[in-house]
Write a protein that holds these residues in place. Structure first.
Motif, short mmCIF file in Angstrom:
data_model
loop_
_atom_site.label_atom_id
_atom_site.label_comp_id
_atom_site.label_asym_id
_atom_site.label_seq_id
_atom_site.Cartn_x
_atom_site.Cartn_y
_atom_site.Cartn_z
N SER A 129 0.83 -1.22 0.00
CA SER A 129 0.00 0.00 0.00
C SER A 129 0.86 1.26 0.00
N TYR A 130 1.95 1.21 -0.72
CA TYR A 130 2.86 2.34 -1.00
C TYR A 130 3.47 2.96 0.26
N ASN A 131 2.57 3.32 1.22
CA ASN A 131 3.05 3.89 2.49
C ASN A 131 3.98 5.08 2.32
N LEU A 132 3.53 6.03 1.52
CA LEU A 132 4.29 7.29 1.44
C LEU A 132 3.84 8.18 2.59
N LEU A 133 4.74 9.07 3.03
CA LEU A 133 4.33 9.99 4.10
C LEU A 133 3.48 11.09 3.49
N THR B 377 1.12 6.39 13.87
CA THR B 377 1.71 5.08 14.13
C THR B 377 2.23 4.45 12.85
N LYS B 378 1.39 4.49 11.83
CA LYS B 378 1.77 3.86 10.57
C LYS B 378 3.01 4.53 9.98
N GLU B 379 3.01 5.86 10.00
CA GLU B 379 4.17 6.60 9.49
C GLU B 379 5.44 6.22 10.23
N ILE B 380 5.30 6.11 11.55
CA ILE B 380 6.47 5.76 12.36
C ILE B 380 7.00 4.40 11.92
N GLY B 381 6.06 3.45 11.71
CA GLY B 381 6.45 2.12 11.26
C GLY B 381 7.18 2.19 9.92
N VAL B 382 6.62 2.95 9.00
CA VAL B 382 7.23 3.07 7.67
C VAL B 382 8.64 3.65 7.79
N MET B 383 8.76 4.69 8.58
CA MET B 383 10.07 5.34 8.72
C MET B 383 11.08 4.36 9.31
N LYS B 384 10.62 3.55 10.27
CA LYS B 384 11.54 2.57 10.85
C LYS B 384 11.99 1.57 9.79
N VAL B 385 11.04 1.13 8.93
CA VAL B 385 11.39 0.14 7.91
C VAL B 385 12.36 0.74 6.89
N ILE B 386 12.17 1.99 6.53
CA ILE B 386 13.06 2.56 5.50
C ILE B 386 14.31 3.18 6.11
N GLY B 387 14.60 2.88 7.37
CA GLY B 387 15.94 3.18 7.87
C GLY B 387 16.06 4.22 8.97
N ALA B 388 14.93 4.66 9.57
CA ALA B 388 15.04 5.61 10.67
C ALA B 388 15.60 4.91 11.89
N ALA B 389 16.55 5.54 12.55
CA ALA B 389 17.08 4.98 13.79
C ALA B 389 16.11 5.32 14.92
N ILE B 390 16.20 4.56 16.00
CA ILE B 390 15.33 4.82 17.15
C ILE B 390 15.52 6.25 17.63
#
Ligand SMILES: Nc1ncnc2c1ncn2[C@@H]1O[C@H](COP(=O)(O)OP(=O)(O)O)[C@@H](O)[C@H]1O
Ligand SMILES: [Mg+2]
Lengths: 281, 496
Positions: A129-133, B377-390
């Protein structure tokens, strides 16, 4: 190698000795012109989810290797355990037992922050689902992984622009995700996954929300870039149509590897594929 | 992730949720503004009280202690009944004062009348007797020499202007200190070089006062105008006086305080006793009667003592302890202090109310941030997956909260400046009670209460407010940020 001290729990000389035959083989094969650099090595990986009293065996004794520069397809029905496998490769989940070795480093031994570093440096991810910010423009979404890697502003914008251009969205850079179609959003998402030049890209049902035509465009795009850059791509799908894009198809059923097939005539040529579609219609 | 990038992302997220950000900011703005305003009221009053004290020239660190044998003055201007038991103001009591925390030194103080002569000049002096060690702690600084020391005999320390009391007994000129108001006190002509000239000390009263016009008291008919000074200074016993030190001026507005002469209290007591004995002998010689009241050679109780505290903050407390011990302790301007304390009570209450509004603002920030974490929450998850450090995730949310704090702080400060301006420039009835008492006409040099400000905002107050606002954001953002870092990336992505 990972910039992490990963040999602290392993006897290094012993490991070297054990791996010696493998290393010799690898050198031989390389000399023979066959690309066989193992990126992931899974040994007896098991994943059990507990739902109250009930246990769900999502993965059952999976042993696999993933080689550098190849395109893999994890094919299976819904609930077969494909995503679970992919998530473990991406360091998002830990196996209940067994080990996942990435370039000599057991991933399950890494801490949360080491895993974050691993994903930052080596992994790209494409979601269904793309999951863009939503607050960020297409360009900013693509720069995000570079921001996490502390790449200087000018450099990362150049890289992100080039990546957007590569996915055919150069003229949509300033658009917010809301202003883009599903296919365009997935292109941005692909650009975001590749912008870091990761060694491996994971895509979990990347075309699940797209129509057939866009699906093939997207598959062309993602496999094209991966091949061009000699990157490893692991695609999760339940769609056999998609599996034809892969070099190697790993069929999964009930958490077990059912079969591994190498595609000899991998579809690399877009025109060829297009004509296939036409025939179908 | 660099701080600049974190700031960029935070700004976006704040702008995205404009209304919520605005409402949260409003809380911080009101909280900060009210804290600053309430404190500004206090600072204004404090500044005015300080001016007032300064105008009074009162050294608020000196407490004078007397025996309460006749009671104490009351706040209403009356006089209280004496206590049932009145302790003696003796050495033991004074030593007890000295042990109180905050007290630098305590000493009895007596006055003794002695006479000095140097060449043609004489002085009829009231000398202050204190414990030698106490003089150094009385707030004076030395122009010459040293302070008193234990074992000094006929040694004194002269105030800067004490020399003005020397006069020529054979002339009818007044001692100069009588019109010192008209003198240029910074450039006085020295009659006596007190450090180097020989000065004789005596205790018996055989000295022609200046107003006798050169005549000894009682001998109006005789003309002594042409006589030698020795004729007017005929003590029985004289001692060599040693002026060991000269003090610096203490207060421009109160030159009389610089005329003090200090001596070891025990030496002065002895001299005083000798003087009284000599007086008795005199009386016997003149009238043939021997005064039946003998002098007291060693005094056991004192009329006066003084206590010096290390800072003005201790004055009130130490004075009340000494009062509770059964003495009558006073310090200059203690009535101002009473007023100040009453107003301080009101101010603390106001500041407490303002602090509550800031606390509410903090809760508001925390609430907003938790909502924000839940929403994203979802954004936080996405950012973690694409490489955001804690660390990146934590910083994002922490900084967002701090930015709300700082932004609210800045606007709050702006609001408080406007409020302060209004308070100072419009008559606001209910704030009258916060003004210091109008003592402009009672105390010279005190500021006119009418022109004094109600609210005083200093740059340091503003900085403090900004720091507090940022701190409030930091504290309020801590748990939401922690929550964001603890989220499992996978679970977060699956959530909607
Ligand atoms: N977090 C989880 N908790 C419990 N069960 C899970 C969880 N994730 C996956 N499963 C279960 O594990 C099995 C495999 O899931 P998954 O890997 O998502 O399948 P696929 O991606 O092949 O559709 C499914 O039965 C699913 O219900
Ligand atoms: Mg799945």
């Amino acid at each position: 190698m990972l910039p992490i001290n990963h040999f602290d729990t392993i006897n290094k000389p012993l490991l070297t000795l054990l791996l010696l035959p493998y290393s010799l083989l690898k050198i031989l094969l390389y000399e023979g012109g066959i690309n066989l650099e193992v990126l992931f090595d899974l040994k007896n990986v098991r994943k059990v989810y507990r739902m109250g009293e009930e246990k769900i065996m999502a993965l059952d004794d999976v042993s696999l290797t993933f080689e550098k520069g190849k395109i893999y397809c994890l094919l299976g029905t819904s609930g077969s355990g494909k995503s679970t496998l992919l998530n473990m490769l991406a360091g998002l989940e830990k196996p209940t037992s067994g080990t996942i070795i990435f370039k000599g480093q057991p991933l399950e031994k890494l801490s949360e922050s080491q895993l974050a570093l691993y994903r930052q440096k080596y992994v790209g991810f494409v979601f269904q689902s793309y999951n863009l910010l939503p607050t960020l423009s297409a360009l900013e979404n693509v720069t995000l992984p570079l921001i996490f890697r502390k790449i200087p502003k000018r450099k990362r914008i150049v890289a992100a622009k080039a990546m957007l251009k590569a996915v055919g969205l150069a003229n949509r850079a300033k658009h917010k995700p809301m202003e883009l179609s599903g296919g365009q959003q997935q292109r941005v998402s692909i650009a975001r996954a590749f912008v870091n030049q990761p060694q491996v890209i994971f895509a979990d049902e990347p075309t699940g929300n797209l129509d057939t035509k866009t699906t093939y465009e997207m598959m062309d795009l993602i496999t094209g870039i991966a091949r061009e850059r000699n990157q490893t791509l692991v695609i999760v799908t339940h769609d056999t149509e998609i599996s034809v894009y892969a070099d190697r198809v790993i069929s999964i059923r009930d958490g077990m590897v059912e079969s591994i097939t190498d595609n000899v005539n991998t579809v690399t040529d877009t025109e060829e594929k297009r004509s296939d579609i036409d025939e179908e219609n | 992730m660099s701080i600049l990038d974190v700031v960029g992302l935070c700004v976006r997220s704040l702008i995205k949720r404009k209304l919520r950000t605005f409402l949260t900011l409003l809380g911080v703005i009101i909280g900060t503004a009210s804290i600053v305003l309430m404190m500004s009221l206090g600072m204004a009053t404090q500044a005015q009280f300080d001016d007032l004290m300064e105008g009074m020239g009162a050294d608020m660190t000196v407490i004078s202690v007397r025996s309460a044998q006749w009671g104490r003055p009351t706040a209403g201007g009356g006089w209280s009944q004496p206590d049932d038991f009145v302790p003696d103001l003796d050495d033991a009591a004074i030593n007890a004062f000295e042990q109180l925390p905050g007290v630098l030194v305590a000493s009895p103080i007596i006055q003794g009348n002695v006479f000095f002569r140097s060449g043609r000049y004489v002085m009829d002096a009231w000398v202050q007797g204190v414990r030698p060690a106490a003089l150094a702690q009385m707030g004076y600084t030395l122009q010459h020499g040293r302070f008193l020391e234990e074992g000094d005999e006929f040694a004194v320390v002269f105030g800067a202007l004490a020399e003005l009391e020397f006069y020529v007994p054979t002339s009818s000129d007044m001692p100069r200190h009588w019109n010192m108001w008209a003198m240029d006190l910074d450039n006085i002509e020295h009659y006596v070089d007190v450090i180097n000239d020989q000065i004789r000390l005596s205790y018996d009263r055989r000295l022609a006062p200046w107003w006798s016009g050169g005549r000894l008291f009682g001998d109006e008919d005789e003309d002594y105008a042409g006589m030698d000074a020795d004729e007017f200074f005929r003590p029985i016993t004289t001692f060599d006086l040693d002026v060991v030190g000269v003090l610096n001026r203490v207060d421009e507005t109160q030159p009389w305080r610089d005329r003090q002469i200090y001596m070891d209290i025990y030496v002065l007591q002895e001299l005083d006793w000798l003087r009284r004995e000599a007086q008795r002998e005199d009386e016997q010689e003149w009238w043939g009667i021997f005064s039946p009241i003998p002098g007291v050679r060693e005094r056991v109780t004192y009329d006066n003592a003084f206590v010096r505290v290390s800072s003005i903050d201790h004055t009130h407390r130490v004075a009340s302890i000494i009062n509770e011990m059964g003495f009558w302790a006073e310090f200059p301007g203690d009535w101002i202090d009473v007023q100040r304390r009453q107003q301080e009570g009101i101010r603390v209450l106001l500041i407490a109310i303002a602090a509550i509004s800031l606390l509410v603002a903090a809760i508001n920030i925390a609430n907003t941030m938790i909502t924000s974490v839940t929403e994203r929450t979802k954004e936080i998850g996405v950012m973690k997956v694409i490489g955001a450090a804690i660390k990146d995730i934590r910083r994002m949310f922490l900084l967002e909260a701090v930015m709300i704090g700082i932004l609210g702080g800045i606007f709050g400060i702006g609001l408080s400046l406007i409020g302060s301006y209004m308070l100072n420039n419009f008559d606001i009835e209910f704030l009258e009670g916060l003004r210091p008492p109008d003592v402009g006409n009672m105390v010279s040099g005190a500021p006119d209460a009418a022109e004094a400000v109600v609210s005083l905002i200093t740059p340091s107050l503003l900085l403090l407010a900004l720091g507090v606002a940022a701190g409030v954001g930091l504290v309020a953002g801590y748990f939401p940020a922690r929550r964001a870092t603890k989220l499992s990336a996978l679970a977060a992505i699956r959530s909607d």
